[in-house]
Design a protein around this motif. Structure first.
Motif, PDB file in Angstrom:
ATOM      1  N   LEU A 174      -0.940 -36.872   3.337  1.00 29.65           N
ATOM      2  CA  LEU A 174       0.447 -37.029   3.765  1.00 29.65           C
ATOM      3  C   LEU A 174      -0.298 -38.171   4.538  1.00 29.65           C
ATOM      4  CD1 LEU A 174       3.291 -36.811   3.930  1.00 29.65           C
ATOM      5  CD2 LEU A 174       2.378 -35.458   6.210  1.00 29.65           C
ATOM      6  N   ARG A 185       7.376 -40.306   5.789  1.00 27.79           N
ATOM      7  CA  ARG A 185       7.443 -38.974   5.157  1.00 27.79           C
ATOM      8  C   ARG A 185       8.113 -38.529   4.049  1.00 27.79           C
ATOM      9  NH1 ARG A 185       4.713 -36.171   9.477  1.00 27.79           N
ATOM     10  NH2 ARG A 185       5.224 -34.659   7.930  1.00 27.79           N
ATOM     11  N   LYS A 186       9.401 -38.330   3.896  1.00 23.02           N
ATOM     12  CA  LYS A 186      10.020 -38.321   2.435  1.00 23.02           C
ATOM     13  C   LYS A 186       9.470 -38.679   1.543  1.00 23.02           C
ATOM     14  CE  LYS A 186      14.394 -40.230   1.395  1.00 23.02           C
ATOM     15  NZ  LYS A 186      15.657 -41.168   1.642  1.00 23.02           N
ATOM     16  N   ASN A 189       5.687 -36.971   0.714  1.00 22.04           N
ATOM     17  CA  ASN A 189       6.097 -35.421   0.960  1.00 22.04           C
ATOM     18  C   ASN A 189       5.936 -35.466  -0.510  1.00 22.04           C
ATOM     19  OD1 ASN A 189       4.790 -33.982   2.499  1.00 22.04           O
ATOM     20  ND2 ASN A 189       7.172 -34.838   4.346  1.00 22.04           N
ATOM     21  N   ALA A 200       4.751 -29.691  -1.061  1.00 21.53           N
ATOM     22  CA  ALA A 200       4.177 -30.433   0.717  1.00 21.53           C
ATOM     23  C   ALA A 200       6.681 -30.422   0.636  1.00 21.53           C
ATOM     24  CB  ALA A 200       4.745 -32.049   0.784  1.00 21.53           C
ATOM     25  N   CYS A 202       9.975 -32.453   0.595  1.00 27.01           N
ATOM     26  CA  CYS A 202      10.319 -33.310   0.992  1.00 27.01           C
ATOM     27  C   CYS A 202      11.876 -33.381   1.119  1.00 27.01           C
ATOM     28  CB  CYS A 202      10.524 -34.373  -0.785  1.00 27.01           C
ATOM     29  SG  CYS A 202      10.919 -35.431  -0.807  1.00 27.01           S
ATOM     30  N   GLU A 226      12.783 -30.673   8.461  1.00 28.28           N
ATOM     31  CA  GLU A 226      11.411 -31.069   7.127  1.00 28.28           C
ATOM     32  C   GLU A 226      10.493 -29.651   8.837  1.00 28.28           C
ATOM     33  OE1 GLU A 226       8.587 -34.614   7.007  1.00 28.28           O
ATOM     34  OE2 GLU A 226       7.136 -33.130   6.741  1.00 28.28           O
ATOM     35  N   ARG A 230       8.963 -26.106   7.173  1.00 30.16           N
ATOM     36  CA  ARG A 230       7.358 -26.268   7.930  1.00 30.16           C
ATOM     37  C   ARG A 230       7.073 -24.478   7.236  1.00 30.16           C
ATOM     38  NH1 ARG A 230       4.778 -31.182   5.932  1.00 30.16           N
ATOM     39  NH2 ARG A 230       2.684 -30.103   6.738  1.00 30.16           N
ATOM     40  N   TRP A 238       7.643 -24.519  -1.908  1.00 34.61           N
ATOM     41  CA  TRP A 238       7.428 -25.780  -1.410  1.00 34.61           C
ATOM     42  C   TRP A 238       7.973 -26.865  -2.764  1.00 34.61           C
ATOM     43  CZ3 TRP A 238       4.375 -27.055   3.571  1.00 34.61           C
ATOM     44  CH2 TRP A 238       4.678 -26.472   4.882  1.00 34.61           C
TER      45      TRP A 238
END
Ligand code: SF4
Length: 278
Positions: A174, A185-186, A189, A200, A202, A226, A230, A238
């Protein structure tokens, strides 16, 4: 005759108390006055339930359970189209092609992303091939994806960085992915999940919206969602969570006026924030 002998002993929690659920009530046995009417919250008494079958067949609300939710969506997912990045990944795309497709898909409809990626991959499937193209040539291939001039420049920048720092490979962390220009991040992931099958989460607009509607999280932004997922979402879900919820969001749990009447998880969904549905 006691009512305990007449009902299936299946209970639900209503207002903190364990109660019998009406659809598990066997009407054929209900000849005597009820001794435990207060335990049937859906009618005034058990006799009342006998007279008002309409109430008795009202949909049962069950407690939300993430495993049941994922299993129900998974069952229906087989009849739906896969989200475009999953579709491309399932056709054997490399991590680089997944990364490029994901960047193209930002603010772009799936039906535009797919053909644009295909046109580009006809001439550039690797960073080496990409840097041989001019920005204008890339633009021509990817038009009309959203922000295509910016995306064309980004694809060239990223390809050069991959060649300079990663020997032409896409990194699989990441941190390294989000260090690439234009990769948030989107995107990172999704590349981990679809490009490398690394667990991960997304969170796009569908995952954010649906996770809140079903009451699994209570967040204001995708980043908050997110972080909440998590902590809360079992790791076994995930890899599939984004794929399932994107398809579900496109088919039924639409942004405006979702199809709650056809929804396979309606009996466990509090419909948080839904003011209009079909
Ligand atoms: S019941 Fe409606 S709001 Fe809830 S998950 Fe289904 S479609 Fe979405």
């Amino acid at each position: 005759m006691l009512f305990e002998n007449m009902v299936t002993h299946r209970t639900a929690t209503v207002a903190g108390a364990q109660v019998y659920e009406p659809e598990h009530f066997d009407f054929t046995w209900a000849a005597d006055p009820c001794m435990h009417a207060e335990r049937f919250p859906y009618g005034k008494s058990c006799r009342h339930l006998m007279q008002t079958e309409k109430e008795a067949v009202m949909p049962r609300k069950r407690t939300f359970n993430i495993d049941d939710f994922v299993a129900a969506i998974e069952t229906h997912y087989r009849q739906w189209d896969a989200p475009i990045i999953t579709f491309i990944a399932n056709r054997g795309a490399s991590p680089f092609e997944v990364l490029v497709s994901t960047l193209l898909s930002l603010r772009t409809k799936d039906e535009v992303t797919g053909p644009a990626a295909e046109r580009l991959f006809k001439v550039a499937r690797t960073p080496e091939a990409m840097i041989r193209l001019t920005p204008e040539a890339i633009e021509k291939r990817i038009y009309p994806v959203g922000f295509y001039p910016t995306k064309a420049k980004r694809l060239l920048e990223i390809s050069r960085i991959l060649l300079d720092r990663y020997d032409g490979q896409v990194p699989d962390t990441l941190e390294a992915l989000t260090a690439l220009p234009g990769v948030g991040r989107k995107t990172a992931n999704l590349v981990l999940v679809e490009g490398f099958k690394i667990p991960a989460i997304c969170v796009d607009t569908h995952v954010h919206r649906i996770s809140n509607r079903i009451g699994y999280v209570n967040t204001k932004t995708p980043d908050q969602t997110e972080m909440a997922l998590r902590k809360k979402l079992p790791r076994r879900h995930w890899v599939r969570y984004n794929e399932l919820l994107v398809a579900f969001g496109q088919m039924l749990c639409r942004p405006v006026s979702p199809f709650c009447s056809r929804c396979p998880v309606a009996d466990m969904c509090p419909q948080t924030g839904v003011d209009r549905h079909r």
